[in-house]
Design an enzyme around this catalytic site. Structure first.
Site, PDB file in Angstrom:
ATOM      1  N   TRP A 138      23.752  28.507  23.333  1.00  0.00           N
ATOM      2  CA  TRP A 138      24.125  28.682  21.917  1.00  0.00           C
ATOM      3  C   TRP A 138      24.437  27.281  21.368  1.00  0.00           C
ATOM      4  CZ3 TRP A 138      29.686  29.497  20.181  1.00  0.00           C
ATOM      5  CH2 TRP A 138      29.757  29.931  18.857  1.00  0.00           C
ATOM      6  N   ASP A 220      32.064  32.722  28.083  1.00  0.00           N
ATOM      7  CA  ASP A 220      31.912  33.027  26.669  1.00  0.00           C
ATOM      8  C   ASP A 220      31.446  34.475  26.584  1.00  0.00           C
ATOM      9  OD1 ASP A 220      31.634  33.055  23.995  1.00  0.00           O
ATOM     10  OD2 ASP A 220      29.986  31.610  23.879  1.00  0.00           O
ATOM     11  N   LYS A 258      30.106  41.079  17.241  1.00  0.00           N
ATOM     12  CA  LYS A 258      28.874  41.849  17.443  1.00  0.00           C
ATOM     13  C   LYS A 258      29.182  43.283  17.844  1.00  0.00           C
ATOM     14  CE  LYS A 258      27.153  37.627  17.446  1.00  0.00           C
ATOM     15  NZ  LYS A 258      26.143  36.989  16.651  1.00  0.00           N
TER      16      LYS A 258
HETATM   17  C1  PLP Z   1      27.024  32.802  22.846  1.00  0.00           C
HETATM   18  C2  PLP Z   1      27.878  33.000  21.656  1.00  0.00           C
HETATM   19  N1  PLP Z   1      29.178  32.686  21.734  1.00  0.00           N
HETATM   20  C3  PLP Z   1      30.001  32.846  20.713  1.00  0.00           C
HETATM   21  C4  PLP Z   1      29.556  33.344  19.510  1.00  0.00           C
HETATM   22  C5  PLP Z   1      30.575  33.445  18.445  1.00  0.00           C
HETATM   23  O1  PLP Z   1      30.457  34.361  17.478  1.00  0.00           O
HETATM   24  P1  PLP Z   1      31.655  34.648  16.469  1.00  0.00           P
HETATM   25  O2  PLP Z   1      32.293  33.352  16.147  1.00  0.00           O
HETATM   26  O3  PLP Z   1      31.022  35.316  15.325  1.00  0.00           O
HETATM   27  O4  PLP Z   1      32.581  35.548  17.205  1.00  0.00           O
HETATM   28  C6  PLP Z   1      28.199  33.667  19.357  1.00  0.00           C
HETATM   29  C7  PLP Z   1      27.659  34.136  18.086  1.00  0.00           C
HETATM   30  O5  PLP Z   1      26.506  34.108  17.772  1.00  0.00           O
HETATM   31  C8  PLP Z   1      27.349  33.504  20.466  1.00  0.00           C
HETATM   32  O6  PLP Z   1      26.059  33.825  20.411  1.00  0.00           O
END
Ligand code: PLP
Length: 421
Positions: A138, A220, A258
């Site tokens: 990511w 994560d 999500k």
């Molecule tokens: C691998 C990963 N980590 C963390 C996140 C963090 O998402 P959010 O800040 O919306 O909780 C995402 C979102 O796309 C992700 O794909």
């Protein structure tokens, strides 16, 4: 005498910074008025009509929150977060795999906030010489760790030729180059962007490697429930690491964006699992105090609307059951769309092997489409895809999947299209 002030702006020579590609792509998609436009960029779940999908369980909770109109609903949370929310969030991740006495948690601005607060905390405390990220990962991981000043290294993960996880190369690099006190970021499930997760046997190897070499695992956990439809199955790797004997220290960044569809509400948590000599209640308090200090200086307290919803769902058995049924529906639709896309490409006889689309899991598929192909698909077909070729399967539905497959078929069958595009 000081220099004479001039009228030039302080920012006149400011170099620009790269924009986040996914958010930029989303902006372009929203401005596109073509009737057949398709958004396969952002990792946001949509229903079969391509519309946002507020979960029923979330709507039920919102209704009752509105009716109740608790005068405290707009209050600040404590800096470290709402303890009831945190206890439920912790249980959701760890189940019974970790003794509460080892755990410290703070509320964060969703998963991104948890990654950042966690990175800042580890940079300040254990001071790793390097952090290991998967290649690819990511995009925000790299930015976050660079921001806290920890040198970023990549371990091999994706083999572009086989379109599979290159576990042997991953282990070889970590065995050779990782050192005690390095941090390794691991995607708990539904790896973004590749959709490829280690098997249980491979997670066992990684757990032993971290334990033996003294590498600090940073999980994560942004897609719990999205990979398999079952949150406990998706938490397997985290729970395995938390149960290792002898125990190791680790941490988890958790997001409810999500799995509860709370994207803009920013509900998340950061959990530290401690162990060993000196892991006393006082040491745990110090962990909380240090995390709270980071949070206070950066955004003071976390938003509460989303975490109030999470609390209501996880705190009620009936609502939790309903949520899990909806999670199943979302994960099931994604799996069905993988099969549809794969079968349509096969039916068309699109050059290349596409089995990886059904082998990968979670929200994303790493298709192997090249950047020129991705550009062509956007310009000619109004299909929006990240330049890495990653598509969000959640953007496919029974009404657009044939259109998308036909567009991929067109660009793959005639390579001259992309050279002349
Ligand atoms: C691998 C990963 N980590 C963390 C996140 C963090 O998402 P959010 O800040 O919306 O909780 C995402 C979102 O796309 C992700 O794909």
């Amino acid at each position: 005498m000081g220099s004479v002030p001039t009228s030039a702006s302080h920012f006149a020579a400011l170099p620009t910074a790269p924009r986040d590609e996914i958010f930029a792509l989303l902006g372009e998609f929203r401005r596109d008025t073509h009737p057949q436009r398709v958004n396969l960029g952002a990792g946001v779940y949509c229903d079969n009509d391509g519309e946002p999908f507020p979960l029923d369980v979330v709507r039920t909770v919102e209704k009752s929150m509105n009716e109740k109109a608790d005068p405290h609903r707009h209050d600040y949370t404590p800096i470290e977060g709402d303890q009831e929310f945190l206890a439920l969030a912790r249980k959701f991740v760890f189940g019974d795999a970790c003794d509460e006495s080892r755990l410290t948690s703070v509320q964060t601005v969703s998963g991104s906030g948890a990654n950042h607060v966690g990175a800042r905390f580890l940079a300040n405390t254990i001071r790793p010489r390097r952090v290991w990220l998967s290649a690819p990962t990511w995009a925000n991981h790299e930015l976050i760790w660079a921001t806290v000043g920890v040198p970023v290294h990549f371990y091999p993960y994706y083999n572009a030729e086989t379109r599979a996880l290159d576990f042997a190369a991953m282990v070889e690099t970590l065995e050779k180059e990782a050192e005690a006190n390095d941090v390794i970021v691991l995607h708990a499930c539904a790896h973004n962007p590749t959709g490829l997760d280690p098997t249980k046997e491979q997670w066992i190897v990684l757990g032993e490697l971290c334990q033996r070499k003294g590498i600090f695992p940073f999980f994560d956990n942004a897609y719990q429930g999205f990979a398999s439809g079952d949150p406990s199955i998706d938490a397997w790797a985290i729970r395995h690491f938390a149960q290792l004997q002898p125990p190791i220290e680790m941490c988890v960044a958790q997001s409810f964006s999500k799995n509860l569809g709370l994207y803009g509400h920013r509900a998340g948590a950061f959990h530290v699992v401690a162990t060993g000599e000196g892991c006393t209640p006082a040491a745990k308090d110090a962990v909380t105090a240090n995390l709270a200090q980071i949070i206070r200086s950066e955004y003071s307290v976390s938003p509460r609307y989303g975490s109030d919803i999470v609390k209501a769902v996880l705190g009620n058995k009936d609502l939790t059951r309903k949520w899990q049924a909806e999670l199943h529906t979302m994960a099931g639709r994604i799996i069905a769309m993988r099969v549809c896309l794969y079968e349509e490409l096969r039916r068309l006889g699109t050059p290349g092997s596409w089995t990886h689309i059904i082998d990968q899991i979670g929200m994303f598929s790493y298709t192997g489409l090249t950047p020129p192909e991705v550009t062509y698909l956007k310009e000619k077909f109004h299909i929006y895809i990240h330049s890495s070729g990653r598509i969000s399967i959640a953007g496919l539905n029974t009404k657009n999947v044939k259109y998308v497959a036909a567009a991929i078929h067109a660009v793959r069958s005639d390579p001259s299209l992309v050279t002349s595009a």
